[in-house]
Design a protein around this motif. Structure first.
Motif, short mmCIF file in Angstrom:
data_model
loop_
_atom_site.label_atom_id
_atom_site.label_comp_id
_atom_site.label_asym_id
_atom_site.label_seq_id
_atom_site.Cartn_x
_atom_site.Cartn_y
_atom_site.Cartn_z
N ILE A 126 -12.34 -1.49 -23.59
CA ILE A 126 -13.41 -1.03 -22.70
C ILE A 126 -12.86 -0.59 -21.33
O ILE A 126 -13.21 0.50 -20.86
N PRO A 127 -12.01 -1.37 -20.65
CA PRO A 127 -11.41 -0.87 -19.41
C PRO A 127 -10.62 0.42 -19.60
O PRO A 127 -10.62 1.29 -18.73
N ARG A 128 -9.96 0.56 -20.75
CA ARG A 128 -9.23 1.80 -21.03
C ARG A 128 -10.18 2.98 -21.11
O ARG A 128 -9.91 4.06 -20.59
N SER A 129 -11.30 2.76 -21.78
CA SER A 129 -12.29 3.82 -21.90
C SER A 129 -12.89 4.16 -20.54
O SER A 129 -13.06 5.34 -20.20
N LEU A 130 -13.21 3.14 -19.76
CA LEU A 130 -13.79 3.37 -18.43
C LEU A 130 -12.81 4.17 -17.56
O LEU A 130 -13.23 5.08 -16.83
N SER A 131 -11.53 3.85 -17.65
CA SER A 131 -10.52 4.58 -16.87
C SER A 131 -10.50 6.05 -17.26
O SER A 131 -10.41 6.95 -16.42
N PHE A 132 -10.59 6.31 -18.57
CA PHE A 132 -10.61 7.69 -19.07
C PHE A 132 -11.85 8.43 -18.56
O PHE A 132 -11.77 9.56 -18.06
N LEU A 133 -13.00 7.79 -18.68
CA LEU A 133 -14.26 8.44 -18.28
C LEU A 133 -14.32 8.65 -16.77
O LEU A 133 -14.86 9.66 -16.31
N LEU A 134 -13.77 7.72 -16.01
CA LEU A 134 -13.71 7.88 -14.55
C LEU A 134 -12.78 9.02 -14.17
O LEU A 134 -13.10 9.86 -13.33
N ALA A 135 -11.59 9.05 -14.80
CA ALA A 135 -10.59 10.08 -14.48
C ALA A 135 -11.10 11.48 -14.82
O ALA A 135 -10.76 12.45 -14.13
N ASN A 136 -11.94 11.57 -15.86
CA ASN A 136 -12.47 12.86 -16.27
C ASN A 136 -13.87 13.14 -15.69
O ASN A 136 -14.53 14.09 -16.09
N GLU A 137 -14.28 12.27 -14.78
CA GLU A 137 -15.50 12.44 -13.99
C GLU A 137 -16.78 12.52 -14.81
O GLU A 137 -17.74 13.17 -14.42
N PHE A 138 -16.79 11.80 -15.94
CA PHE A 138 -18.04 11.66 -16.69
C PHE A 138 -18.89 10.55 -16.08
O PHE A 138 -20.12 10.55 -16.21
N ILE A 139 -18.22 9.59 -15.44
CA ILE A 139 -18.90 8.49 -14.77
C ILE A 139 -18.27 8.28 -13.40
O ILE A 139 -17.20 8.84 -13.11
N TYR A 140 -18.91 7.48 -12.57
CA TYR A 140 -18.34 7.18 -11.25
C TYR A 140 -18.80 5.80 -10.80
O TYR A 140 -19.76 5.23 -11.36
N TYR A 141 -18.12 5.27 -9.80
CA TYR A 141 -18.52 4.00 -9.20
C TYR A 141 -19.52 4.26 -8.08
O TYR A 141 -19.30 5.12 -7.23
N THR A 142 -20.58 3.49 -8.08
CA THR A 142 -21.55 3.57 -6.98
C THR A 142 -20.99 2.80 -5.78
O THR A 142 -19.93 2.17 -5.85
N ASP A 143 -21.73 2.82 -4.68
CA ASP A 143 -21.34 2.07 -3.49
C ASP A 143 -21.29 0.57 -3.76
O ASP A 143 -20.62 -0.17 -3.03
#
Length: 210
Positions: free
Chosen positions: A76-93
């Motif tokens: 799951i962290p690996r997937s989140l890193s991929f999705l963040l790097a490819n800007e499908f998701i982002y961190y809120t404040d």
């Protein structure tokens, strides 16, 4: 197939995007990483409970172990890193996860994507009704999870049919479906889970879960 391969990552990416999209649809602006872990654990554990004698598409992709905050799968962290790097998701404040404006990829060609997506939608629907903490309390009561904690085991939690959780919830399922009669098989997933958890939580409150 080895856990962590490109194909596994692709499927888990689809699961997480489905979870965030459904969360958005029910009015959640963002989701924590811990929530993602717990959503996928619940989806993995309960799929075979609802769909007996069917292939569980989550079982091959997630290796859950015990952590202080709940079930944890390293994919799951690996997937989140991929999705963040490819800007499908982002961190809120608030350091929570949310979908970006980027168009989601077409994942329907992926094997079992619709089954996975529909099931994740059903799980999050139940979270929306009963609240995250109440469902998560159910997770921490999970017999297989508690067995790992009591043995101080960091090994993979068994999510395959026949584990302690599976045995327990099937006993409750039998009693639940007996109370419904023939209508049990006619219920769609969301309604079935809604009624099942209402039944389960009433049992927990009365101390009748054994």
């Amino acid at each position: 197939m080895q856990k962590g391969s490109h194909d596994v990552l692709y499927r888990v990416n689809g699961d997480i995007l489905s979870a965030l999209k459904t969360s958005e649809d029910i009015g959640w602006e963002s989701v924590t990483e811990f929530s993602v872990q717990r959503i996928m654990y619940i989806a993995s554990v309960l799929f075979s409970f609802r769909h007996e004698n069917e292939f569980n598409p989550f079982e091959q992709d997630y290796d859950f172990s015990v952590s202080l905050r709940g079930p944890f799968s390293a994919i799951i962290p690996r997937s989140l890193s991929f999705l963040l790097a490819n800007e499908f998701i982002y961190y809120t404040d608030h350091k929570e996860l949310s979908l970006s404006d980027r168009q989601m990829p077409d994942l329907y060609s992926m094997p079992y994507f619709k089954e996975r997506k529909d099931w994740i939608e059903s799980i999050i629907y139940i979270l929306g009704i009963y609240g995250e903490e109440k469902i998560y309390d159910f997770v921490f009561r999970d017999p297989q999870y508690q067995d790992n904690i009591q043995r101080n085991s960091i090994k993979e939690i068994n999510i395959k049919p026949g584990n302690k959780t599976d045995i327990t919830i099937r006993k409750m399922k039998a009693a639940f479906e007996k109370s419904l009669g023939s209508s049990a098989s006619e219920l769609e997933n969301k309604k079935y889970l809604d009624m099942y958890f209402d039944y389960v939580f009433s049992k927990i409150l009365r101390g009748e879960t054994e």
